[in-house]
Motif scaffolding. Structure first.
Motif, PDB file in Angstrom:
ATOM      1  N   PRO A 163      47.028  30.409  38.350  1.00  0.00           N
ATOM      2  CA  PRO A 163      45.900  31.123  37.724  1.00  0.00           C
ATOM      3  C   PRO A 163      46.228  32.604  37.513  1.00  0.00           C
ATOM      4  O   PRO A 163      46.170  33.373  38.461  1.00  0.00           O
ATOM      5  CB  PRO A 163      44.763  30.951  38.746  1.00  0.00           C
ATOM      6  CG  PRO A 163      45.451  30.782  40.054  1.00  0.00           C
ATOM      7  CD  PRO A 163      46.774  30.138  39.777  1.00  0.00           C
ATOM      8  N   MET A 164      46.611  32.994  36.311  1.00  0.00           N
ATOM      9  CA  MET A 164      46.970  34.390  36.065  1.00  0.00           C
ATOM     10  C   MET A 164      45.749  35.227  35.706  1.00  0.00           C
ATOM     11  O   MET A 164      45.772  36.444  35.803  1.00  0.00           O
ATOM     12  CB  MET A 164      47.998  34.488  34.936  1.00  0.00           C
ATOM     13  CG  MET A 164      49.262  33.698  35.181  1.00  0.00           C
ATOM     14  SD  MET A 164      50.016  34.034  36.790  1.00  0.00           S
ATOM     15  CE  MET A 164      50.437  35.750  36.616  1.00  0.00           C
ATOM     16  N   THR A 165      44.694  34.572  35.226  1.00  0.00           N
ATOM     17  CA  THR A 165      43.447  35.282  34.933  1.00  0.00           C
ATOM     18  C   THR A 165      42.321  34.528  35.630  1.00  0.00           C
ATOM     19  O   THR A 165      42.549  33.445  36.173  1.00  0.00           O
ATOM     20  CB  THR A 165      43.163  35.327  33.414  1.00  0.00           C
ATOM     21  OG1 THR A 165      43.144  33.986  32.931  1.00  0.00           O
ATOM     22  CG2 THR A 165      44.212  36.117  32.672  1.00  0.00           C
ATOM     23  N   GLY A 166      41.131  35.098  35.619  1.00  0.00           N
ATOM     24  CA  GLY A 166      40.004  34.431  36.257  1.00  0.00           C
ATOM     25  C   GLY A 166      39.874  34.847  37.709  1.00  0.00           C
ATOM     26  O   GLY A 166      40.542  35.777  38.167  1.00  0.00           O
ATOM     27  N   ASP A 167      39.019  34.128  38.421  1.00  0.00           N
ATOM     28  CA  ASP A 167      38.645  34.565  39.759  1.00  0.00           C
ATOM     29  C   ASP A 167      39.782  34.496  40.781  1.00  0.00           C
ATOM     30  O   ASP A 167      39.796  35.249  41.743  1.00  0.00           O
ATOM     31  CB  ASP A 167      37.472  33.730  40.259  1.00  0.00           C
ATOM     32  CG  ASP A 167      36.206  34.049  39.495  1.00  0.00           C
ATOM     33  OD1 ASP A 167      36.091  35.208  39.046  1.00  0.00           O
ATOM     34  OD2 ASP A 167      35.369  33.161  39.332  1.00  0.00           O
ATOM     35  N   SER A 168      40.721  33.567  40.599  1.00  0.00           N
ATOM     36  CA  SER A 168      41.815  33.520  41.578  1.00  0.00           C
ATOM     37  C   SER A 168      43.079  34.172  41.029  1.00  0.00           C
ATOM     38  O   SER A 168      44.190  33.804  41.397  1.00  0.00           O
ATOM     39  CB  SER A 168      42.057  32.095  42.065  1.00  0.00           C
ATOM     40  OG  SER A 168      41.764  31.147  41.083  1.00  0.00           O
ATOM     41  N   ALA A 169      42.899  35.159  40.140  1.00  0.00           N
ATOM     42  CA  ALA A 169      44.046  35.811  39.507  1.00  0.00           C
ATOM     43  C   ALA A 169      44.991  36.450  40.523  1.00  0.00           C
ATOM     44  O   ALA A 169      46.191  36.539  40.284  1.00  0.00           O
ATOM     45  CB  ALA A 169      43.565  36.854  38.512  1.00  0.00           C
TER      46      ALA A 169
END
Lengths: 390, 291
Positions: free
Chosen positions: A44-50
């Protein structure tokens, strides 16, 4: 973030199938000539778990330096962003499989993403080396093309509970959990474990991850229930905020146990002193007395001014593992089988795998917060009473 | 019993913070009949400014005052750039441009401070205070007091001063007010500035109480302020105050009964119910809407 443009989906699919077949036939001679090992890193590079994705990327970069120093075939990798969302993960898996450009996948990070992507990798027989997905279903769903590094949740929940009950002598647990698959799964298994250990879950509270920031009424609930131990099934942001808010409500000195998703400096910072003396059971020991581990830790700290998280360590170890075996003659087809038959010593310690692809004989490192810093305790979890669950 | 009082005190503290944020929001609405979607983002930036000033070593009171001033300045900037050029367009246009301004602020703040949650220093001591045999937290009481004082001050300012009366004229009819010699642009800018100032005060209390400053605070504050203002009766100051307190209590009740994960669901359901029975909110007047 590789993206093919100007190629139709069907065309890409045909090319993909073609090259998978070609790789299967010709893999051995190609590697003997030093063709690069091509890795798709899905995270996950973006979003909440970035922040986990960032750690995966940094782990991969750290591994690349070690791989260059070691010699052998070169390694190339492309990052695919699954945004921490299962739907996106399935689409990423489809792109990786269709392109036919990759020998193996390292990833995904979130269990829900790995579970969504696996059927596609399985169809295409792409080997998947997974670092941090801890849901038990990852290796229980009958896929034979996956191995993972982290310790399973069902085992983890037992260990966290046993540590609180046996090592710390606390019989009344209050569970704070993220209201998602991961947090709810851990909570359910913890309740079973508490029962087996003769302890009681006196309170439990779920929150919406990445949204809830107010834990004051949960703190009141836990205090009212007479909790002796806080079990934190969540990541560092919520764990730190919870402890900080508990402290400002005058709830201090309660034993606290949590998983290594708390093992970030932000946890200590957000808890504003309340993290002192809390225990984290980590699937790897960042303070292990090994030259490999210490060299990695200090190199990582110098490069990024941060403690490498479990995601970084496992991603790095998986890159090195894949490189070692491919250099020794493994092909994408034989890689998973070869990994299961090997013993690997990496930054995170020594790993062996069982037939399902889970790590064997790995135990948690018990880490505490001392004088505002993480420190190893060297303690081992007292497993008395867990036999009934096995 | 103590447990319920403790939860009551939690609810009142959260509610007072919502009230203060809703106040700035309601202020703009009461004068301009405009839903200010940028409000939450403006005060989020203000809270980050307060944190930066505190980290730079400034004492608490000047740091917070300067941060509130920064909030006022940013709100004035948003007014100049995103509202004034579209003030006479269809009502939907300034709403969209406000949302755009808010997203720009959020992106800018994320570039400067990053997406992580930051810790905020505890500036208000939290000790148990006993009033008539009931133990409450000093922090809740101080937050409630600050919020009450600011609501009363804003109300006095708008109803009793020359400036406030001029602002009400602008509210009644912008063009006529201008013809009567009221400096409309100045009044509107000032209303935005006061809204930003009060909002940042609320945001700093929010940051202190939850020990957290983060980018999504902007959206969170906007939705909570909106909900509180709607509940109390949008445009009314005492409505914004009571709406905030009630929202805080409803949320705490939701956490106690259904769990924290259902906080927003339960509290917003209560608001929908209230609005079904009283469409103008608890303290709103039926003629609040201007066509």
């Amino acid at each position: 973030m590789t993206q093919k443009t100007g190629i139709t989906r069907r065309g890409a699919l045909k090319m993909g199938l073609g090259s998978v077949a070609a790789a299967g036939l010709m893999a051995r001679p190609i590697f003997a000539q030093g063709a690069p090992v091509r890795i798709a890193l899905a995270a996950p590079m973006t979003g909440d778990s970035a922040s986990m994705g960032l750690n995966a990327q940094r782990g991969a970069e750290a591994a690349m330096k070690l791989i260059e120093a070691a010699g052998g075939p070169s390694v190339t990798f492309d990052i695919f962003d699954d945004m921490g969302q299962p739907r996106e993960a399935a689409s990423v898996a489809r792109r990786i499989a269709d392109s036919g450009d990759y020998d193996l996948v390292v990833g995904h990070v979130n269990s829900s993403c790995t579970l969504a992507a696996m059927p596609i990798y399985s169809d295409y027989e792409i080997p998947v080396l997974c670092g941090s997905s801890s849901n038990s279903q990852v290796t229980e769903s009958g896929w034979d093309n996956i191995v993972r590094m982290t310790i399973r949740d069902d085992y983890g929940a037992q260990q966290y509970s046993a540590f609180a009950v046996n090592n710390l002598g606390k019989k009344k647990m209050a569970i704070l959990f993220a209201n998602d698959d991961y947090g709810r799964g851990l909570r359910d298994k913890m309740m079973v474990a508490a029962d087996a250990l003769g302890a009681e879950v006196v309170a439990e509270a779920g929150f919406t991850p990445n949204l809830d920031k107010d834990f004051s009424s949960i703190v009141s609930q836990f205090r009212n229930a007479g909790a002796e131990a806080f079990m934190l099934n969540c990541n560092y942001t919520e764990g730190g905020l919870f402890l900080g808010q508990a402290k400002s409500a005058g709830v201090e000195g309660i034993a606290t146990v949590g998983p290594d998703s708390l093992l970030y400096n932000e946890y200590i910072e957000l808890a504003q002193g309340a993290a002192e003396g809390s225990y984290i059971l980590a699937a790897y020991d960042p303070y292990a007395d090994s030259d490999t581990t210490q060299a990695f830790m200090s190199g990582f700290r110098e490069a990024y001014d941060a403690l490498p998280s479990q995601v970084a360590v496992f991603t790095s170890d998986l890159f090195i593992l894949a490189h070692q075996l491919m250099a020794a003659g493994s092909t994408p087809k034989t890689l998973i089988g070869d990994i299961k038959g090997t013993e690997f010593v990496g930054v995170g310690g020594t790993y062996h795998w069982d037939a399902k692809g889970d790590v064997k004989d790995r135990t948690f490192a018990v880490i505490t917060v001392k004088d505002g810093k993480f420190a190893s305790t060297g303690a081992a979890v007292d497993e008395t009473g867990l036999d009934a669950l096995r | 019993m103590d447990y319920y009082l403790e939860q009551l005190s939690n609810g009142i503290a959260v509610g007072s913070i919502y009230a203060l944020i809703a106040l700035g929001y309601s202020l703009v609405y009461s004068i301009l009949n405009l839903i200010n979607f940028a409000h939450g983002y403006v005060i989020m930036v203000g809270a980050f400014v307060a944190l930066a000033l505190l980290q730079a070593g400034l004492p608490a009171i000047p740091a917070i005052f300067l941060a509130c001033c920064a909030g006022a300045l940013i709100a004035m900037g948003v007014e100049r750039i995103a509202y004034r050029p579209v003030r006479h367009s269809n009502r939907i246009v300034p709403m969209i441009s406000a949302l755009g301004a808010g997203l720009v602020l959020a992106a800018g703040a994320q570039l400067i401070w990053g997406p992580e949650v930051h810790a905020f220093p505890q500036l208000i001591p939290r000790v148990p205070v006993e009033i008539g045999g009931v133990t409450l937290s000093s922090q809740s009481l101080i937050i409630l007091a600050i919020s009450l004082v600011l609501v009363a001050a804003a109300s006095w300012f708008l109803h009793r001063t020359r400036f406030g009366i001029a602002a009400q004229c602008v509210c009644q009819d912008l063009a006529t007010a201008q013809l009567m010699g009221i400096p409309v642009n100045l009044i509107i800018v000032a209303v935005y500035a006061i809204g930003g100032f009060l909002g940042v005060a609320g945001a700093v209390l929010f940051a202190m109480y939850f020990n957290a400053v983060f980018i999504q605070m902007g959206l969170l504050a906007t939705t909570k302020a909106w909900a509180a203002a709607m509940l109390g009766g949008i445009g009314s100051f005492s409505g914004a105050f009571w709406g905030g307190i009630l929202l805080g209590l409803a949320e705490t009740a939701a956490v106690m009964t259904a769990g924290s994960a259902y906080r927003d669901g339960v509290s917003l359901a209560i608001i929908v119910l209230v609005l079904l029975l009283k469409p103008n909110g608890l303290f709103g007047t039926a003629s609040a809407e201007r066509s």
